[in-house]
Design a protein around this motif. Structure first.
Motif, PDB file in Angstrom:
ATOM      1  N   LEU A 147      32.428 -35.280  99.364  1.00  0.00           N
ATOM      2  CA  LEU A 147      33.073 -33.965  99.304  1.00  0.00           C
ATOM      3  C   LEU A 147      33.504 -33.615  97.886  1.00  0.00           C
ATOM      4  O   LEU A 147      33.343 -32.459  97.445  1.00  0.00           O
ATOM      5  N   LEU A 148      34.041 -34.585  97.166  1.00  0.00           N
ATOM      6  CA  LEU A 148      34.485 -34.307  95.802  1.00  0.00           C
ATOM      7  C   LEU A 148      33.299 -34.025  94.878  1.00  0.00           C
ATOM      8  O   LEU A 148      33.386 -33.175  93.991  1.00  0.00           O
ATOM      9  N   GLN A 149      32.181 -34.737  95.090  1.00  0.00           N
ATOM     10  CA  GLN A 149      30.989 -34.465  94.300  1.00  0.00           C
ATOM     11  C   GLN A 149      30.484 -33.056  94.571  1.00  0.00           C
ATOM     12  O   GLN A 149      30.121 -32.310  93.643  1.00  0.00           O
ATOM     13  N   LEU A 150      30.463 -32.669  95.844  1.00  0.00           N
ATOM     14  CA  LEU A 150      30.009 -31.330  96.210  1.00  0.00           C
ATOM     15  C   LEU A 150      30.940 -30.265  95.638  1.00  0.00           C
ATOM     16  O   LEU A 150      30.474 -29.260  95.082  1.00  0.00           O
ATOM     17  N   LEU A 180      29.976 -27.271  92.942  1.00  0.00           N
ATOM     18  CA  LEU A 180      30.217 -25.860  93.230  1.00  0.00           C
ATOM     19  C   LEU A 180      31.205 -25.248  92.233  1.00  0.00           C
ATOM     20  O   LEU A 180      31.082 -24.062  91.878  1.00  0.00           O
ATOM     21  N   LEU A 181      32.189 -26.033  91.784  1.00  0.00           N
ATOM     22  CA  LEU A 181      33.130 -25.522  90.773  1.00  0.00           C
ATOM     23  C   LEU A 181      32.412 -25.247  89.458  1.00  0.00           C
ATOM     24  O   LEU A 181      32.724 -24.259  88.764  1.00  0.00           O
ATOM     25  N   GLU A 182      31.449 -26.095  89.097  1.00  0.00           N
ATOM     26  CA  GLU A 182      30.656 -25.833  87.889  1.00  0.00           C
ATOM     27  C   GLU A 182      29.857 -24.550  88.040  1.00  0.00           C
ATOM     28  O   GLU A 182      29.743 -23.748  87.099  1.00  0.00           O
ATOM     29  N   GLY A 184      33.984 -20.953  99.880  1.00  0.00           N
ATOM     30  CA  GLY A 184      33.387 -22.199 100.354  1.00  0.00           C
ATOM     31  C   GLY A 184      34.044 -23.415  99.749  1.00  0.00           C
ATOM     32  O   GLY A 184      34.238 -24.439 100.417  1.00  0.00           O
ATOM     33  N   ILE A 185      34.420 -23.342  98.479  1.00  0.00           N
ATOM     34  CA  ILE A 185      35.099 -24.453  97.805  1.00  0.00           C
ATOM     35  C   ILE A 185      36.478 -24.685  98.408  1.00  0.00           C
ATOM     36  O   ILE A 185      36.893 -25.830  98.646  1.00  0.00           O
ATOM     37  N   GLU A 186      37.207 -23.622  98.676  1.00  0.00           N
ATOM     38  CA  GLU A 186      38.560 -23.750  99.201  1.00  0.00           C
ATOM     39  C   GLU A 186      38.572 -24.387 100.590  1.00  0.00           C
ATOM     40  O   GLU A 186      39.443 -25.214 100.888  1.00  0.00           O
ATOM     41  N   THR A 187      37.626 -24.032 101.443  1.00  0.00           N
ATOM     42  CA  THR A 187      37.608 -24.621 102.785  1.00  0.00           C
ATOM     43  C   THR A 187      37.229 -26.107 102.731  1.00  0.00           C
ATOM     44  O   THR A 187      37.704 -26.895 103.540  1.00  0.00           O
ATOM     45  N   LEU A 188      36.397 -26.501 101.766  1.00  0.00           N
ATOM     46  CA  LEU A 188      36.131 -27.931 101.585  1.00  0.00           C
ATOM     47  C   LEU A 188      37.399 -28.667 101.153  1.00  0.00           C
ATOM     48  O   LEU A 188      37.628 -29.816 101.529  1.00  0.00           O
ATOM     49  N   GLY A 189      38.223 -27.992 100.368  1.00  0.00           N
ATOM     50  CA  GLY A 189      39.464 -28.600  99.916  1.00  0.00           C
ATOM     51  C   GLY A 189      40.435 -28.892 101.051  1.00  0.00           C
ATOM     52  O   GLY A 189      41.285 -29.779 100.936  1.00  0.00           O
ATOM     53  N   GLU A 190      40.297 -28.165 102.166  1.00  0.00           N
ATOM     54  CA  GLU A 190      41.167 -28.427 103.308  1.00  0.00           C
ATOM     55  C   GLU A 190      40.909 -29.817 103.895  1.00  0.00           C
ATOM     56  O   GLU A 190      41.810 -30.436 104.458  1.00  0.00           O
TER      57      GLU A 190
END
Length: 460
Positions: free
Chosen positions: A164-167, A171-173, A432-438
């Motif tokens: 998840l952190l790699q993904l 996506l942040l890049e 999409g990034i924010e929901t992964l952060g959950e």
């Protein structure tokens, strides 16, 4: 609410309930070392060790109504402990009254009782682990078999979090490139091409979809793994069921169709615990009461993780033809079917052997039963690889977040493909990034933390 209580020193019994050779009282908080020192006397001066990351002291604990009790104190005086705070564990004889007396003395010196899961909660809030790893702690405690324990340990080691952190990093890049282009839109500088945006978004969608499928599979795997005995009437299923379950629950008769219901029992196969189901014989030509039994058996087969097709080794030629037809129909509907030959004790007689070399068992003599248990464990372990990448609680919590993340990334991909503005692509990518952060806990609420950690036992 939680951060306001982090300075309070907490304590609880961290060992298993009941008596034992050793009991553990865990204390955590900024004043943990000093407060434990109010009741613990080290056998030697430990001042020179105060700057170490961790150390052990032997000594005695002073308690009301008790003589001095020999104890070891494991001390983590810095933030390099499990909780990210100074922490002490007192290791004493595992007498419940003694451990309760230790807690009462600590409470009298200003320590408060720990709530369920509060030690692991502090580890999460201190950044010692993310939310998925914290849930894995509970998964290790609650694991029912080797597969669940392995999945929990892998998640605790960061297997899921790493993906998840790699993904999220990728996506942040991408989001940074998109927003940089928005900052220089008037200069017509392209930081990333539309084709590259779509490729990177599609990669993110594929990874999220894979994790989503694994979470769905883990939810299914939360149920007891189900092994169904199937076959024609009078194929020896009930006798085999009784032998594997070590019961006499299934009626056994030479009259075909004796079993008109299904029975289930919990059976150990290697490191796995499975639900073994005995069904009525499959014969689609039957109607009436037998037809109901067939439908019920068929339903059990449809819900099976593994079907053991029982083929009587003493079957006649007419049975062989029906056997092959029923087996072919079953294989067309179910992808996990193993054929076994029953009544192996009759091998000395004239027997018809209709299938290729398969495992032969004798429920009467016990031959082949140990090998059958090993075969069940091996088949289920092999087929469930990839399904248990998640601890069950993480799978349940993350399914909705993964779905929403995938949908946001798909909308971003569609916007990029449709040549819509980069503002919309960036907006959906950020969602999409924010929901992964959950899932890993970079975004959380107090209600979510309370829901997760309230399932823990006190002392963990």
């Amino acid at each position: 609410m939680f951060t306001a209580e982090l300075d309070q020193t907490i304590a609880a019994v961290a060992s298993a309930p009941g008596g034992g050779e050793r009991g553990i009282v865990r204390v955590s908080g900024v004043d943990a070392v000093a407060l434990v020192g109010q009741i613990f006397d080290a056998s030697k001066d430990g001042a020179e060790r105060a700057s170490q990351i961790s150390y052990r002291e032997s000594g005695t604990v002073r308690l009301p109504n008790f003589p001095p009790v020999l104890s070891d104190a494991w001390v983590w005086p810095t933030a390099r402990s499990y909780t990210g705070q100074p922490m002490v564990e007192l290791h004493l004889p595992g007498s419940p009254p003694l451990l309760e007396s230790v807690l009462e003395s600590l409470f009298q010196h200003g320590v408060r009782p720990a709530r369920a899961g509060e030690f692991t909660l502090r580890a999460f809030l201190a950044g010692r682990m993310d939310l998925a790893q914290a849930e894995a702690v509970l998964g290790v405690i609650d694991a029912d078999d080797h597969e669940e324990l392995t999945a929990a340990l892998n998640q605790l080691a960061g297997g899921l979090s790493g993906k998840l952190l790699q993904l999220r990093g990728d996506l942040l890049e991408l989001l940074a490139d998109l927003e940089a282009g928005l900052d220089f839109v008037e200069e017509d500088i392209e930081f990333v091409s539309r084709e590259e945006v779509m490729r990177r978004l599609q990669h993110g969608i594929d990874v999220v979809r894979q994790l989503e499928e694994q979470a769905d599979g883990r939810m299914l795997a939360d149920d007891q793994l189900r092994v169904v005995l199937a076959g024609l009437p009078n194929a020896g299923k009930s006798t085999l069921f009784n032998a594997l379950s070590k019961t006499d629950d299934a009626l056994v008769s030479s009259v075909a169709g004796t079993t008109r219901d299904y029975l289930s029992a919990k059976v150990s196969c290697g490191d796995l615990s499975v639900e073994l189901v005995d069904t009525a014989g499959l014969d689609e030509s039957e109607s009436g009461v037998d037809g109901v039994a067939q439908q019920l058996g068929g339903g059990q087969v449809g819900e099976a993780d593994l079907v053991l097709w029982c083929s009587a080794i003493d079957g006649q030629e007419v049975d062989h033809a029906a056997d092959e037809l029923a087996l072919d129909n079953l294989k067309a509907k179910h992808d996990r079917v193993v054929v076994i030959k029953t009544r192996g004790d009759l091998l000395g007689e004239t027997c018809h052997q209709p299938f290729e070399e398969t495992l032969t068992v004798s429920a009467v003599g016990g031959e082949g039963l140990a090998e059958l248990r090993e075969l069940i464990a091996e088949t289920l372990s092999r087929s469930s690889q990839g399904e248990r990448q998640f601890v069950g609680s993480t799978a349940a919590r993350s399914r909705d977040s993964l779905r929403r993340s995938r949908e946001s990334l798909q909308r971003a991909h569609e916007a990029a493909d449709g040549r819509f503005g980069d503002e919309l692509v960036a907006f959906e990518t950020r969602a999409g990034i924010e929901t992964l952060g959950e899932i890993v806990g970079t975004i959380y609420t107090d209600d979510l933390l309370d829901q997760i950690f309230s399932r823990f036992c006190i002392g963990k």
